[in-house]
Design an enzyme around this catalytic site. Structure first.
Site, PDB file in Angstrom:
ATOM      1  N   LYS A 256       0.868  -1.188   0.000  1.00 27.41           N
ATOM      2  CA  LYS A 256       0.000   0.000   0.000  1.00 27.41           C
ATOM      3  C   LYS A 256       0.895   1.226   0.000  1.00 27.41           C
ATOM      4  CE  LYS A 256      -2.952   2.750   3.124  1.00 27.41           C
ATOM      5  NZ  LYS A 256      -3.767   2.798   4.363  1.00 27.41           N
ATOM      6  N   ASP A 261      -2.399  10.440   3.313  1.00 27.12           N
ATOM      7  CA  ASP A 261      -3.779  10.040   3.610  1.00 27.12           C
ATOM      8  C   ASP A 261      -4.461  11.100   4.462  1.00 27.12           C
ATOM      9  OD1 ASP A 261      -6.161   8.748   4.036  1.00 27.12           O
ATOM     10  OD2 ASP A 261      -5.325   7.193   5.358  1.00 27.12           O
ATOM     11  N   LYS A 268      -9.660  13.175   8.174  1.00 30.04           N
ATOM     12  CA  LYS A 268      -9.096  12.818   9.474  1.00 30.04           C
ATOM     13  C   LYS A 268      -8.991  14.056  10.358  1.00 30.04           C
ATOM     14  CE  LYS A 268      -6.016   9.030   8.056  1.00 30.04           C
ATOM     15  NZ  LYS A 268      -6.620   7.976   8.868  1.00 30.04           N
ATOM     16  N   ASP A 279       1.960   6.795   5.094  1.00 32.22           N
ATOM     17  CA  ASP A 279       0.955   5.803   4.703  1.00 32.22           C
ATOM     18  C   ASP A 279       1.345   5.050   3.418  1.00 32.22           C
ATOM     19  OD1 ASP A 279      -1.362   4.523   5.480  1.00 32.22           O
ATOM     20  OD2 ASP A 279      -2.693   5.872   4.364  1.00 32.22           O
ATOM     21  N   ASP A 338     -11.945   7.015   4.192  1.00 28.70           N
ATOM     22  CA  ASP A 338     -10.680   6.858   4.905  1.00 28.70           C
ATOM     23  C   ASP A 338     -10.226   5.397   4.942  1.00 28.70           C
ATOM     24  OD1 ASP A 338      -8.452   7.662   6.269  1.00 28.70           O
ATOM     25  OD2 ASP A 338      -9.463   7.997   8.193  1.00 28.70           O
ATOM     26  N   GLU A 340      -9.201   3.641   2.558  1.00 27.05           N
ATOM     27  CA  GLU A 340      -8.762   3.678   1.162  1.00 27.05           C
ATOM     28  C   GLU A 340      -7.688   2.640   0.848  1.00 27.05           C
ATOM     29  OE1 GLU A 340      -7.457   5.489   3.474  1.00 27.05           O
ATOM     30  OE2 GLU A 340      -5.346   5.063   3.075  1.00 27.05           O
ATOM     31  N   ARG A 342      -7.322  -0.552   1.677  1.00 33.14           N
ATOM     32  CA  ARG A 342      -7.846  -1.855   1.230  1.00 33.14           C
ATOM     33  C   ARG A 342      -8.368  -1.767  -0.203  1.00 33.14           C
ATOM     34  NH1 ARG A 342     -12.069  -1.863   6.099  1.00 33.14           N
ATOM     35  NH2 ARG A 342     -10.311  -0.751   6.998  1.00 33.14           N
TER      36      ARG A 342
HETATM   37  N1  BES Z   1      -3.723   4.912   6.976  1.00 31.06           N
HETATM   38  C1  BES Z   1      -4.796   4.672   7.865  1.00 31.06           C
HETATM   39  C2  BES Z   1      -4.434   3.733   9.020  1.00 31.06           C
HETATM   40  C3  BES Z   1      -3.376   4.195   9.974  1.00 31.06           C
HETATM   41  C4  BES Z   1      -3.722   4.731  11.195  1.00 31.06           C
HETATM   42  C5  BES Z   1      -2.048   4.010   9.693  1.00 31.06           C
HETATM   43  C6  BES Z   1      -2.753   5.107  12.093  1.00 31.06           C
HETATM   44  C7  BES Z   1      -1.067   4.392  10.592  1.00 31.06           C
HETATM   45  C8  BES Z   1      -1.410   4.931  11.796  1.00 31.06           C
HETATM   46  C9  BES Z   1      -5.964   4.027   7.104  1.00 31.06           C
HETATM   47  O1  BES Z   1      -6.110   4.429   5.787  1.00 31.06           O
HETATM   48  C10 BES Z   1      -7.208   4.435   7.810  1.00 31.06           C
HETATM   49  O2  BES Z   1      -7.529   5.586   7.789  1.00 31.06           O
HETATM   50  N2  BES Z   1      -7.880   3.470   8.435  1.00 31.06           N
HETATM   51  C11 BES Z   1      -9.077   3.719   9.128  1.00 31.06           C
HETATM   52  C12 BES Z   1     -10.054   2.637   8.737  1.00 31.06           C
HETATM   53  C13 BES Z   1     -11.464   2.928   9.151  1.00 31.06           C
HETATM   54  C14 BES Z   1     -12.017   4.113   8.387  1.00 31.06           C
HETATM   55  C15 BES Z   1     -12.299   1.693   8.879  1.00 31.06           C
HETATM   56  C16 BES Z   1      -8.769   3.679  10.608  1.00 31.06           C
HETATM   57  O3  BES Z   1      -7.918   2.908  11.035  1.00 31.06           O
HETATM   58  O4  BES Z   1      -9.363   4.466  11.347  1.00 31.06           O
HETATM   59 ZN    ZN Z   2      -4.427   4.999   4.828  1.00 25.36          ZN
HETATM   60 MN    MN Z   3      -7.247   6.181   5.553  1.00 26.26          MN
END
Ligand code: BES
Ligand code: ZN
Ligand code: MN
Length: 489
Positions: A256, A261, A268, A279, A338, A340, A342
């Site tokens: 990824k 992000d 966020k 990210d 968010d 994204e 996956r």
């Molecule tokens: N890039 C983030 C996950 C992340 C969080 C990486 C903290 C490193 C540190 C990912 O794209 C994301 O935003 N995930 C969300 C998923 C949710 C919307 C289902 C998350 O973890 O809140």
């Molecule tokens: Zn992300």
């Molecule tokens: Mn995200």
């Protein structure tokens, strides 16, 4: 920085610093103990007088006061003999090399690591020193406040190929760190593709880059959708390593690479966005591993596939409620922009399966839930194939990269049911890392697969041993080691 060997005794080396080791209770070992004897026990007593006891993670620096050709000794603690691991070697050499640099050393002569690990110990010492000395200075106006270590010479070591291998692995990890540390302003998908291309060109890998139009044409609707909010268009990067001789199998490594992000329209909050230049750490680990593999030349064919996009909110961004058609043909209803990672991985996994990969490993900073589950220093590991999962865990153990296996419970998949499409991209919050993995599994096409959620360990806020602050390069070592171990059988 260069690594060398010499058959001369360490005590006679004309270096800015001698790197020695000791175990708990100030037990000097190897050359340290010979030097202590030559100095009538004064090294031992000097160490005691500065409160050094050989505990792991500690380092003492002492002047030699003209008693040796070298200006100072740096003594690293290895801890209890029974607790010593190959990663303990990396940590000790990493911490000691950094202390030597802080003391102003440009040249280091090092003792050989304890012989119990054989040649692997020398390689680990090289990796540790190089990684511990890593710096990302290009954004500083003042260069070289401490100067740089230019050479490390191992005394009484005759394993030059181990020095080379350690350097190659460390080079891959340092490349991954450089990429993770690069700001989103400068490292957007096109630039990431450029960096991968340059590396491939230098080391003789195949590299194909698909731009937005090509992705659209291919049918990679998920990567296109995630990238459509940004002026910086998405890219799919495909690197291939082919061994000179026999190929024992075909590996697919998938990363990824969201170069920044923001969360997209589901923006966020500030604290959650602060470090989101990282990210793309999964993609960086794949590029770093491809670099190491190109140099270490295992007998495997390897596809490195990196899905790069910037997740931005804008008038052109994708939105909640949108339905995308992925490369596999499956449709996804967006419940949260968010989630994204996956999405881009769904297309990248399908692409990799179509290359004929016999097993796939993806790495992604995928969920905050993984950090909640296993903390900052470990990756969550998921897999559809027990043998592959075990092999990855074993390679990770050797590599000093902490990973913990998590379940793929089928009934949790129901939370991803959509009223309108084949699947939603995000369910409710509980078991978030597991549900993200279940989403990815839909795009693995029966190919044995391991997913590593590296949201925690991809980034570090502390400095310890060879692990330094910011981008860690996590995953690179395990990928390269896995192929080495598999090729060895
Ligand atoms: N890039 C983030 C996950 C992340 C969080 C990486 C903290 C490193 C540190 C990912 O794209 C994301 O935003 N995930 C969300 C998923 C949710 C919307 C289902 C998350 O973890 O809140
Ligand atoms: Zn992300
Ligand atoms: Mn995200």
């Amino acid at each position: 920085m260069k690594f060398e060997t010499t058959n001369g005794p360490l005590a006679e080396q004309q270096a800015d610093a001698l790197l020695l080791v000791a175990q708990t209770n100030n037990q000097l070992i190897g050359a340290a103990s010979d030097i202590d004897t030559a100095l009538d026990g004064q090294l031992q007593s000097a160490l005691s007088s500065v409160g050094f006891s050989g505990k792991s993670g500690t380092v003492a620096v002492l002047p030699t006061l003209g008693r040796l050709p070298a200006a100072r000794v740096v003594v690293a603690g290895l801890g209890e003999p029974s607790d010593l691991t190959i990663d303990g070697i990396r940590s000790a050499w990493g911490a000691a090399a950094r202390k030597a640099r802080e003391a102003g050393a440009r040249s280091i002569a090092s003792d050989a690591p304890p012989s119990m690990f054989g040649p692997a110990g020398i390689r680990a010492a090289v990796e540790g020193a190089r990684l511990g000395l890593y710096q990302h200075r290009i954004y500083r106006s003042e260069q070289n406040e401490n100067g740089d270590v230019e050479s490390i010479t191992f005394a009484g070591v005759d394993e030059p190929e181990q020095l080379v291998a350690g350097g190659q692995l460390a080079d891959g990890i340092c490349l991954a760190r450089d990429l993770v540390n690069a700001p989103g302003l400068d490292l957007y998908p096109e630039r990431l593709a450029g960096r991968a291309w340059e590396m491939a060109d230098e080391l003789g890998l195949e590299c194909t880059v698909y731009d937005r139009a090509a992705l659209q044409e291919m049918g990679a609707g998920a990567i296109v959708a995630v990238g459509q909010g940004s002026k910086r268009e998405p890219r799919l990067i495909h690197l291939v390593y082919r061994p000179d001789g026999e190929s024992l199998g075909v590996a697919g490594f998938v990363g990824k690479a969201i170069t920044f992000d923001t969360g997209g329209v589901n923006l966020k909050p500030p604290d959650g966005m602060r470090n989101m230049k990282m990210d793309m750490a999964g993609g960086a680990a794949v590029i770093g591993a491809m670099r190491a593999i190109a140099e270490m030349k295992p007998s495997y064919t390897v596809h490195g596939v990196i899905a790069a996009a910037e997740n931005m909110p804008s008038h052109s961004a994708f939105r909640p409620g949108d339905v995308l058609k992925t490369l596999s043909g499956k449709t996804v209803e967006i419940t949260n922009t968010d989630a994204e990672g996956r999405l881009v991985l769904a297309d990248a996994l399908t692409f990799t399966a179509r290359q004929g990969a016999e097993f796939m490993i993806d790495l992604a900073t995928l969920t905050g839930a993984s950090v909640v589950a296993v903390g900052n220093s470990a990756a969550s590991l998921f897999g559809t194939d027990d043998a592959l999962a075990q092999d990855v865990l074993q390679a990770a153990e050797f590599s000093g990269e902490r990973m913990w296996r998590m379940p793929l419970w089928d009934d949790y998949r129901r939370d991803l049911d959509s009223d309108i499409a084949d699947i939603v991209n995000s369910g409710n919050r509980d078991g978030g890392a597991i549900k993200a993995a279940l989403f990815l599994r839909e795009f693995t096409h029966g190919v044995p697969w391991v997913h590593l959620d590296i949201a925690g360990p991809a980034w570090s806020t502390k400095e310890e041993g060879y692990r330094i602050k910011c981008g860690t390069g996590f995953g690179t070592h395990t990928l390269a080691t896995l192929l080495e171990q598999r090729a060895r059988g």
